[in-house]
Design a protein around this motif. Structure first.
Motif, PDB file in Angstrom:
ATOM      1  N   GLY A 225       1.026  -1.177   0.053  1.00 31.25           N
ATOM      2  CA  GLY A 225      -0.019  -0.284  -0.026  1.00 31.25           C
ATOM      3  C   GLY A 225       0.522   1.062   0.157  1.00 31.25           C
ATOM      4  N   GLY A 226       2.535   1.273  -0.030  1.00 36.87           N
ATOM      5  CA  GLY A 226       3.419   1.646   0.192  1.00 36.87           C
ATOM      6  C   GLY A 226       3.109   2.980  -1.438  1.00 36.87           C
ATOM      7  N   LEU A 227       4.322   3.508  -1.902  1.00 37.64           N
ATOM      8  CA  LEU A 227       3.319   4.959  -2.990  1.00 37.64           C
ATOM      9  C   LEU A 227       4.066   4.654  -4.544  1.00 37.64           C
ATOM     10  CD1 LEU A 227       3.510   7.876  -3.716  1.00 37.64           C
ATOM     11  CD2 LEU A 227       6.396   8.235  -3.522  1.00 37.64           C
ATOM     12  N   MET A 228       5.533   3.285  -3.805  1.00 38.65           N
ATOM     13  CA  MET A 228       5.375   2.440  -5.984  1.00 38.65           C
ATOM     14  C   MET A 228       4.309   1.736  -5.884  1.00 38.65           C
ATOM     15  SD  MET A 228       9.734   1.689  -5.183  1.00 38.65           S
ATOM     16  CE  MET A 228       9.806   1.350  -7.025  1.00 38.65           C
ATOM     17  N   GLU A 229       4.090   0.465  -4.548  1.00 39.87           N
ATOM     18  CA  GLU A 229       2.599  -0.065  -5.054  1.00 39.87           C
ATOM     19  C   GLU A 229       1.514   0.849  -5.803  1.00 39.87           C
ATOM     20  OE1 GLU A 229       0.271  -3.575  -2.571  1.00 39.87           O
ATOM     21  OE2 GLU A 229       1.985  -3.425  -2.424  1.00 39.87           O
ATOM     22  N   LYS A 230       1.404   1.727  -5.036  1.00 38.82           N
ATOM     23  CA  LYS A 230      -0.237   2.515  -5.517  1.00 38.82           C
ATOM     24  C   LYS A 230       0.388   3.409  -6.309  1.00 38.82           C
ATOM     25  CE  LYS A 230      -3.200   2.427  -1.214  1.00 38.82           C
ATOM     26  NZ  LYS A 230      -3.652   3.039  -0.323  1.00 38.82           N
TER      27      LYS A 230
END
Length: 803
Positions: free
Chosen positions: A551-556
């Motif tokens: 749910g972090g920046l790279m995943e989202k």
């Protein structure tokens, strides 16, 4: 018949040798012996990628001139490879042993890169043309039972899927090479011509990640505090008043008058009176149950260690690798939270042993989850390479158990040393040396134990009963507007009780209130109306953990993509990069000095980072869309549906277009002005003060990544200045306040228990002084004056002042 097992790394290969029963030296990269696989089994090791793409000058000597932009872009008609000089021995050793094989088992890491490493070795060594029988083995953990299990006949898979995945990985590496080799050279050279030095690397993942980070900070920079107006109601109750929330809410945006708009909304719904009558439309109380979340990916473990122990991303990354290599935890570079049936079974069987290992004896009883619920946690793919991080079947010893192990190994090591002294020939001496290495036990660190406990607790949560709670809800209609109140109370902590305790204080649930006991549907209530006024809050500065975790920046990253089709692709592949490449991307951003990371893992974008992001804005390489397109093609290649050259040709076309359009988008004066502005802001953010030596640069903290913090220092941003203060002063560490005092010409705080080279302890202050030999200001010690007695006895025993 001969079976050859190819390992990705030497330590991995030696684990295979040990647990398959093949004798080997402590430094072996190859060994053979009889195993259940074959009477003649050979294990041979690589060391990651043994071959690499050739440098540009291989294709033409003119490419040696890094300042000649007229010869770019470089698009090789055929990609050439070379064996890395430092790993030539391993390559030719592998080639020799693989030629002997009737069956080859690829046992490299269980990801696309692991497949690519093996494919390149077999391809360049000519093994692929020999039509050998090749199988795939997926390692999950570096302990005996897991290794024996991975080489069982039913676990070995055909190689076809791995080779397709390798083909996709190779196509991606070639495309990345084209972007990096051409665009990095172009921007580094052109910016240097403007007097802006630096390594301005351009890459698909790092540039897109930098763009996301900059977008986050742009939101902070552009943030404007606005009011939030929300209509609430209060009902009197014999216990505490009940607050009712509504959707009559206005959030200011800096453009409109939020207060006036809110008042218009109140007039529209006739909610202007202080006292109003509402009718109960819904009153309910439900008992609910929730099961634990799926198990941990690499990103999840980063987050857990941050919350439970306050760890940095780097400490977590290093420790999870050590625990994996020592056989206590499963493969760390995973994006899956699922396990297989065998892992579920052994964790259940070892439940009490795990609790004992982490000091939780008899604290929890094992709960047998219903079969229908187990599906959430278990993958049906036999021998899947994508599995969660869990403890292995090798249970970590407790501190007391480890003491006994150390004593046992100490005695065995002493015996081996005695045998070495008594050895009369080379063979006996070498045998004794091997035993000495074998019985040299490395004690477990506090960090290893802390992580292991978190992994155990999180993993055993699936062997605990559901979390049960009561949810109470009350809805009151006032002029057709729903005003509601909710409260929750726990019945049973269930699986939540076994989870690691977070350092953050969690809100305790308020005392439960069953609204059904007081209110009935249709009942009229007197409601006191009031406006709740609050303000919008800016996003907080980014931390490394926020980049990585689920749910972090790279995943989202999909949230930053307007095209719904590509956003969906990014969402399906879980964002930018994988658990392995995300680490590499962040490390690269820091090493290229696009970002700086402080001791609390907070990210700050540097002047260079803002500049390259600004220059590449709107271009394909800086957008997550490019990754989405690549991932789509990457998957088609891995499935055998597309030719890898499609991806490479599309990349070559994009680079050529960027070169063709470069001059019309290049405005030197505008670029220099922008750089001065962003670099100035960055230095204000991280600077501890002006350099006391040159007065031109700023003093900033410089983290030492290679030495894991050993050479952390405070240095000057002026490249011509040699001023430096090392973070560690003898056995003490300077604080930022100490550094601020020192560069201001003041003394540091009094350092106590400073240990000198002789081992003696003393107290001292530190102040900067000029060192003639080093031609620089250096920290110098100032000692407190020794206390002397003001009185002394005379011959007759009387006291007299000595001053």
């Amino acid at each position: 018949m001969t079976t050859v097992i190819l390992a990705e790394k030497k330590d991995q290969g030696r684990k295979y040798m040990t647990y398959l029963g093949i004798k080997h030296s402590s430094t072996a990269s190859m060994a053979s012996g009889s195993t259940f696989l074959d009477p003649n089994t050979i294990v041979v090791s690589a060391s990651g990628h043994l071959i690499k793409l050739q440098e540009p000058e291989y294709y033409d000597s003119t490419y040696e001139d890094r300042d000649n932009m007229s010869i770019l872009p470089l698009i090789p008609p055929k990609f050439a490879y070379e064996v890395s000089p430092e790993t030539k021995f391993l390559f030719y050793q592998a080639k020799k042993e693989l030629k002997k094989a009737d069956t080859i088992i690829i046992a490299t890491d269980n990801d696309y890169e692991g497949g690519a490493i093996a494919f390149n070795i077999l391809w360049l060594s000519g093994i692929l043309s020999l039509n050998k029988h090749i199988l795939r083995s997926y390692p999950t953990a570096m302990e005996k039972k897991a290794i024996i299990r991975q080489f069982q006949k039913e676990r070995l898979k055909p190689i076809d899927e791995t080779w397709r995945q390798a083909s996709a990985a190779i196509a991606r590496s070639r495309s990345d090479w084209l972007i990096g080799m051409n665009l990095s050279r172009l921007y580094t050279h052109e910016l240097y011509q403007l007097g802006i030095p630096g390594n301005f690397a351009v890459g698909r993942v790092i540039t897109a990640t930098l763009s996301l980070i900059c977008s986050w900070y742009e939101q902070i920079n552009k943030f404007h505090e606005d009011p939030i107006y929300e209509m609430e109601g209060t009902i009197k109750n014999s216990n505490d008043p009940i607050t009712l929330k509504s959707k009559v809410r206005i959030v200011g945006d800096g453009k409109r008058d939020a207060k006036q708009e809110y008042l218009r909304l109140l007039k529209q719904h006739k909610l202007l009176q202080k006292q109003m009558i509402g009718k109960v439309s819904q009153v309910e109380s439900q008992t609910k149950k929730t099961m634990p979340p799926i198990l941990m990916t690499k990103g999840d473990l980063y987050k857990e260690m941050k919350e439970a122990c306050g760890w940095t991303q780097k400490k977590t990354e290093d420790t999870m690798q050590i625990n994996y290599e020592r056989g206590y935890q499963t493969y760390p570079r995973t994006d899956s939270g699922l396990i297989d049936e065998e892992e579920y079974d052994y964790m259940g069987n070892l439940f009490d042993q795990y609790l004992h290992a982490v000091g939780l004896d008899n604290s929890f009883k094992k709960y047998d989850m219903p079969e229908s619920l187990k599906k959430k946690y278990i993958t049906n793919s036999d021998g899947s390479p994508h599995l969660a991080i869990i403890p292995t079947e090798k249970v970590m010893p407790t501190p007391d158990e480890e003491k006994r192990i150390i004593e046992k190994f100490k005695a065995l090591k002493q015996k081996a040393e005695d045998e070495k002294k008594a050895a009369t020939n080379k063979t006996d001496k070498e045998k004794a040396e091997e035993l000495i290495k074998k019985y040299t036990y490395v004690p477990l660190t506090k960090a290893q134990r802390e992580m292991y406990k978190v992994v155990v607790q999180r993993s055993l949560s699936i062997f605990q009963p559901p979390y049960e709670y009561v949810s109470n809800k009350l809805v009151v209609d006032i002029n057709n507007i729903a005003f509601s109140a909710q409260n929750t109370s726990k019945i049973n902590d269930g699986w939540r009780a076994i989870l690691p305790k977070s350092k953050k204080k969690k809100r305790e649930l308020k005392k439960s209130f069953d609204y059904r006991k007081v209110f009935k549907v249709g009942q009229e209530l007197a409601v006191t109306m009031h406006t709740s006024l609050s303000k919008t809050v800016p996003p907080k500065p980014l931390t490394i953990t926020q980049i990585f975790y689920k749910g972090g920046l790279m995943e989202k990253a999909y949230k930053y993509v307007e095209n719904k089709e590509y956003a969906k692709i990014l969402r399906n592949v879980k964002g930018l990069g994988t658990s392995a490449t995300r680490d590499a991307a962040l490390t690269s951003l820091e090493s290229k000095k696009y970002i700086s990371v402080d001791k609390k893992d907070i990210i700050t974008v540097t002047g260079n980072g803002w500049l390259i992001n600004w220059l590449l804005k709107g271009m394909p390489v800086s957008s997550p869309v490019l990754t989405a397109k690549w991932e789509e093609e990457y998957q088609r290649i891995a499935e055998g549906k597309d030719n890898p050259n499609i991806l490479i040709e599309a990349t070559a076309k994009m680079i050529t277009e960027q070169f063709n359009n470069f001059s019309e988008n290049w405005h030197p004066e505008e670029i220099k002005a922008f750089y001065q502005k962003v670099q100035g802001k960055f230095l204000k953010t991280v600077s501890l003060g002006k350099c006391p030596q040159c007065s031109k640069g700023d003093i900033v903290f410089i983290a030492d990544k290679k030495g894991k913090g050993k050479w952390n220092r405070y240095g000057c941003t002026n490249k011509d200045c040699n001023f430096v203060i090392w973070s560690k002063f003898l056995n003490k560490k300077f604080t930022e306040k100490d550094i601020e005092k020192l560069i201001a010409g003041k003394k540091s705080r009094l350092l106590k228990d400073v240990k000198g080279k002789s081992g003696k302890k003393f107290e001292c202050w530190v102040k900067l002084g000029y060192d003639e030999k080093k031609k620089s200001l250096t920290p110098q010690m100032i000692f407190p004056e020794k206390k002397t007695n003001k009185y002394a006895k005379d011959f007759y025993g009387k006291y007299h002042r000595t001053d």
